[in-house]
Each structure stands twice: as structure tokens, then as C-alpha cells.
Design a protein around this motif. Structure first.
Motif, short mmCIF file in Angstrom:
data_model
loop_
_atom_site.label_atom_id
_atom_site.label_comp_id
_atom_site.label_asym_id
_atom_site.label_seq_id
_atom_site.Cartn_x
_atom_site.Cartn_y
_atom_site.Cartn_z
N PRO A 190 0.84 -1.21 0.00
CA PRO A 190 0.00 0.00 0.00
C PRO A 190 0.87 1.26 0.00
O PRO A 190 1.94 1.28 0.61
CB PRO A 190 -0.78 -0.11 1.32
N MET B 65 -5.49 -5.57 4.62
CA MET B 65 -6.04 -4.22 4.82
C MET B 65 -5.94 -3.76 6.28
O MET B 65 -6.92 -3.32 6.89
CB MET B 65 -7.49 -4.18 4.35
N LEU C 263 -2.09 7.79 0.96
CA LEU C 263 -3.16 7.10 1.69
C LEU C 263 -3.90 8.04 2.64
O LEU C 263 -4.83 7.61 3.32
CB LEU C 263 -2.56 5.94 2.51
N ARG D 129 -8.40 2.48 2.69
CA ARG D 129 -9.33 2.53 1.55
C ARG D 129 -8.73 3.31 0.37
O ARG D 129 -9.18 3.16 -0.76
CB ARG D 129 -10.65 3.18 1.96
N ASN D 130 -7.75 4.15 0.66
CA ASN D 130 -7.12 4.94 -0.41
C ASN D 130 -6.02 4.18 -1.14
O ASN D 130 -5.43 4.70 -2.08
CB ASN D 130 -6.53 6.23 0.16
N ALA D 131 -5.74 2.96 -0.69
CA ALA D 131 -4.68 2.17 -1.32
C ALA D 131 -5.05 1.82 -2.76
O ALA D 131 -6.21 1.55 -3.07
CB ALA D 131 -4.42 0.90 -0.52
N LYS D 132 -4.06 1.84 -3.62
CA LYS D 132 -4.23 1.45 -5.02
C LYS D 132 -3.11 0.49 -5.41
O LYS D 132 -2.24 0.80 -6.20
CB LYS D 132 -4.22 2.69 -5.92
N CYS E 125 -11.87 -0.29 -5.74
CA CYS E 125 -11.03 -1.46 -5.48
C CYS E 125 -9.63 -1.03 -5.05
O CYS E 125 -9.00 -0.20 -5.70
CB CYS E 125 -10.95 -2.32 -6.74
N THR E 126 -9.14 -1.62 -3.96
CA THR E 126 -7.80 -1.29 -3.46
C THR E 126 -6.73 -2.23 -4.00
O THR E 126 -5.54 -1.96 -3.84
CB THR E 126 -7.76 -1.36 -1.92
N CYS F 209 -6.39 -5.38 -2.89
CA CYS F 209 -5.90 -6.17 -1.76
C CYS F 209 -5.74 -7.65 -2.12
O CYS F 209 -4.91 -8.35 -1.55
CB CYS F 209 -6.82 -6.03 -0.56
#
Length: 261
Positions: free
Chosen positions: A45, A97, A117, A130-133, A191-192, A194
Motif C-alpha cells: 500500500p 487491509m 493514503l 481505503r485509499n490504497a491502489k 477497489c484497493t 488487496c
């Protein structure tokens, strides 16, 4: 004569050493080029774009050490990923997560950037997973059994952002004319990456897979504009003037906002 022979042997060995060194350099250079060209790595992340990430990552392994689920690992020479860089394989161990995202703040070079993030909540800036890409999940509708008409919602149930990142859509089954399909659909904006969905998939080889964003998402460029979307206008205003003139962008937006459309 013995002195000359010894000198000749010394020179030959030195040249052999140089040759081995140069050849090794060519091999290493070829490996690096191949690894970079492959580029199929899901990063932790907060990872910056791949090119920037590779410049900043010092391969210290701190993110790997602080991951509580052993999700992250360092690339080995056989992985076709730049050696020593962190990555994960969702089918084996996905990203779970973590709310506190322990792998990110320990990065000493900001290759994993907390700012990517961050959100502001109650006047305080904090990281939000939730901001992870890390990537985006892609459904293989040819091999996903839900698209065959067999009820399966394993990926949907596994998604930590259920009904947001993955939702189920109903579709009439024309073959039986009685039943409905329940089809998993991924929202790439939410969608992150994960990989919990990929891990949960029931097929032998996962019919939903997480891939790096730059491998699956297109780029609209400047030819098309969502004139009704203020965020899209901001996107265009940030573009370099060399790729699009400000006047052209304004004219395009004005045109799309006309009542005649």
C-alpha cells in the motif's frame, strides 16, 4: 625466461578476470532490463508509480518485516521482478487491509508514501487503507462460474469493501428463461487491489485476479472530456500546456455544457 612466463600468466589471469567481470555486467544488465520490462508486481500500500518506486526503494525489507500477515516478500532473482523489491502474491497471501498500515510509515525513503493514503478527519491527517491502489481486480467472465449460471459469491463475500468495490448484478438467464445470473462486478475506482477476492476464488486458477493498474486501465487523454464533471475539468487543467492548450480545453468544456447537447 621464467620471469617472462610468470608475467604472461599474470596478464592472462588478469584479462580473464576482466572478461568475467564484463560478462557478469552484461548478464546483470540483461536481468535488470528483463525484470523492469516484466513489471508485473503488486506493491505494498502507498507505493508510488513503479518507475518512481524503483528509484526510491533501497530494498531494506522493513515493510516486509513489519507486515503482520507475512503478505510481503522480497523479490528473488528467479522472480523476474527487480531483485530485493517488496511485492505480494494475492493467491498465496493477500493484503489484509490493516487499519494502521504498519508497512508504510517504516519506509525510510517514501517509496511507500503515507501521503497517497492520507485523508483529513476532524482536522487531523491520517492514513486510510481505503485509499490504497495496489492494483485492481479483473473478472475472467469465461471461467467465472457465476457467469455460467452457477451461484457463487465467494469473491463478493471476501471483499472488505463489500457492495462497494465488488457488487453483484442481476442478469436474466436467457438459456433457462427461469433463473438469474448473479454476476460479480468490480468498481475500479474503489477497489484497493488487496487480493482477498483472488484468494477466495473457488476455481483452480482464480477467475478474478488483481493486476497492476497500469496494466489494465486505459487513459482517456485530452480528446474526451466529461463536461458535466468538475473533477474531470480539474484533471484537464493540470495537463501540461504542451499537450493541450488551455483555450482548447475551455472551448471543449463550453461546448459540452451547451444546452443543445
Amino acid at each position: 625466461m621464467q620471469v617472462n612466463k610468470d608475467r604472461r600468466n599474470t596478464i592472462i589471469k588478469a584479462l580473464q578476470g576482466v572478461g568475467i567481470f564484463v560478462f557478469s555486467g552484461f548478464l546483470w544488465s540483461a536481468y535488470i532490463s528483463k525484470a523492469k520490462a516484466n513489471g508485473y508486481a503488486l506493491r505494498p500500500p502507498g507505493a508510488k508509480k513503479e518507475s518512481e518506486f524503483l528509484k526510491l526503494c533501497i530494498k531494506c525489507g522493513r515493510c516486509v518485516t513489519f507486515c503482520p500477515y507475512d503478505t510481503l516478500k522480497l523479490a528473488k532473482i528467479e522472480d523476474s521482478i527487480p531483485l530485493g523489491t517488496p511485492y505480494f502474491t494475492p493467491r498465496e497471501i493477500p493484503c489484509y487491509m490493516c487499519v494502521d498500515i504498519p508497512c508504510v510509515p517504516v519506509c525510510p525513503t517514501n517509496a511507500l508514501d503515507p501521503a497517497l493514503l492520507s485523508i483529513t478527519e476532524n482536522g487531523k491527517e491520517m492514513m486510510n487503507i481505503r485509499n490504497a491502489k495496489m492494483g485492481v481486480a479483473i473478472v475472467d467472465d469465461k471461467n467465472c462460474v457465476a457467469y455460467w449460471g452457477i451461484q457463487c459469491d465467494a469473491c463478493y463475500r471476501a471483499c472488505p469493501l463489500i457492495d462497494e468495490a465488488i457488487r453483484l448484478e442481476y442478469k436474466h438467464n436467457d438459456r433457462t428463461n427461469k433463473h438469474s445470473f448473479l454476476l460479480p462486478v468490480v468498481d475500479s475506482d474503489i477497489c484497493t487491489g488487496c487480493g482477498l477476492c483472488e484468494r477466495a476464488c473457488i476455481t483452480d486458477k482464480a477467475a478474478i485476479m488483481v493486476l497492476p493498474l497500469d496494466k489494465v486501465l486505459g487513459s482517456v487523454g485530452t480528446n474526451y472530456i466529461k463536461g458535466w464533471d468538475k473533477n474531470d475539468e480539474k484533471r484537464l487543467k493540470k495537463l501540461d500546456s504542451s499537450s493541450a492548450k488551455a483555450s482548447d480545453i475551455k472551448n471543449a468544456i463550453d461546448y459540452l455544457n451547451t444546452e443543445s447537447l
